[in-house]
Design a protein around this motif. Structure first.
Motif, mmCIF file in Angstrom:
data_model
loop_
_atom_site.group_PDB
_atom_site.id
_atom_site.type_symbol
_atom_site.label_atom_id
_atom_site.label_comp_id
_atom_site.label_asym_id
_atom_site.label_seq_id
_atom_site.Cartn_x
_atom_site.Cartn_y
_atom_site.Cartn_z
ATOM 1 N N VAL A 1 0.866 13.470 4.034
ATOM 2 C CA VAL A 1 -0.515 13.899 4.209
ATOM 3 C C VAL A 1 -0.531 15.041 5.206
ATOM 4 O O VAL A 1 0.017 14.927 6.302
ATOM 5 C CB VAL A 1 -1.392 12.730 4.735
ATOM 6 N N ASN A 2 -1.140 16.155 4.828
ATOM 7 C CA ASN A 2 -1.287 17.291 5.742
ATOM 8 C C ASN A 2 -2.602 17.151 6.492
ATOM 9 O O ASN A 2 -3.656 17.021 5.884
ATOM 10 C CB ASN A 2 -1.280 18.611 4.987
ATOM 11 N N GLY A 32 0.823 -1.214 0.000
ATOM 12 C CA GLY A 32 0.000 0.000 0.000
ATOM 13 C C GLY A 32 0.851 1.256 0.000
ATOM 14 O O GLY A 32 0.582 2.209 -0.744
ATOM 15 N N VAL A 33 1.886 1.270 0.818
ATOM 16 C CA VAL A 33 2.786 2.429 0.857
ATOM 17 C C VAL A 33 3.508 2.572 -0.481
ATOM 18 O O VAL A 33 3.663 3.681 -1.001
ATOM 19 C CB VAL A 33 3.789 2.300 2.027
ATOM 20 N N GLY A 34 3.929 1.448 -1.061
ATOM 21 C CA GLY A 34 4.569 1.497 -2.370
ATOM 22 C C GLY A 34 3.653 2.056 -3.436
ATOM 23 O O GLY A 34 4.079 2.823 -4.298
ATOM 24 N N THR A 35 2.377 1.685 -3.371
ATOM 25 C CA THR A 35 1.403 2.208 -4.328
ATOM 26 C C THR A 35 1.225 3.712 -4.166
ATOM 27 O O THR A 35 1.203 4.455 -5.150
ATOM 28 C CB THR A 35 0.052 1.500 -4.139
ATOM 29 N N LEU A 36 1.112 4.173 -2.925
ATOM 30 C CA LEU A 36 0.963 5.610 -2.686
ATOM 31 C C LEU A 36 2.184 6.379 -3.150
ATOM 32 O O LEU A 36 2.072 7.429 -3.783
ATOM 33 C CB LEU A 36 0.695 5.880 -1.203
ATOM 34 N N ARG A 37 3.370 5.876 -2.840
ATOM 35 C CA ARG A 37 4.594 6.566 -3.232
ATOM 36 C C ARG A 37 4.762 6.591 -4.747
ATOM 37 O O ARG A 37 5.200 7.586 -5.302
ATOM 38 C CB ARG A 37 5.800 5.947 -2.553
ATOM 39 N N SER A 38 4.410 5.498 -5.424
ATOM 40 C CA SER A 38 4.541 5.490 -6.878
ATOM 41 C C SER A 38 3.505 6.392 -7.540
ATOM 42 O O SER A 38 3.692 6.833 -8.671
ATOM 43 C CB SER A 38 4.446 4.068 -7.425
ATOM 44 N N SER A 39 2.411 6.671 -6.825
ATOM 45 C CA SER A 39 1.387 7.591 -7.344
ATOM 46 C C SER A 39 1.751 9.040 -7.097
ATOM 47 O O SER A 39 1.037 9.934 -7.536
ATOM 48 C CB SER A 39 0.042 7.302 -6.662
ATOM 49 N N GLY A 40 2.835 9.275 -6.370
ATOM 50 C CA GLY A 40 3.280 10.629 -6.112
ATOM 51 C C GLY A 40 2.804 11.194 -4.786
ATOM 52 O O GLY A 40 2.969 12.375 -4.525
#
Length: 79
Positions: free
Chosen positions: A76-77, A64-72
């Motif tokens: 999170v603010n 999941g973290v890899g997916t978020l990071r690859s999506s840019g």
């Protein structure tokens, strides 16, 4: 905050591959442990079951973290 080439040195390129490699390693280890079954003292069975479940949970989280990071998405603010 603007980021140039120096500001995103850890982003892109091989950075996302590390997350996916870690996720795959955890998943493979979890499947191996699950298929191997249980051998040894029966008092340790709950500990081994928790360890295998933790591997599957960790693999899911890392993917999941890899997916978020690859999506840019890098942060999170909450303001």
């Amino acid at each position: 905050m603007t980021e140039g080439n120096d500001g995103d040195a850890g982003r892109g390129g091989g950075g996302e591959r590390c997350w996916w490699a870690a996720s795959f390693a955890q998943l493979a280890w979890g499947i191996y442990s699950f298929r191997k079954g249980y051998s040894g003292d029966s008092h340790l069975m709950p500990l081994k079951a928790f360890a295998v479940a933790s591997l599957f949970l960790g693999a899911t989280t890392t993917a999941g973290v890899g997916t978020l990071r690859s999506s840019g998405i890098y942060s999170v603010n909450m303001s």
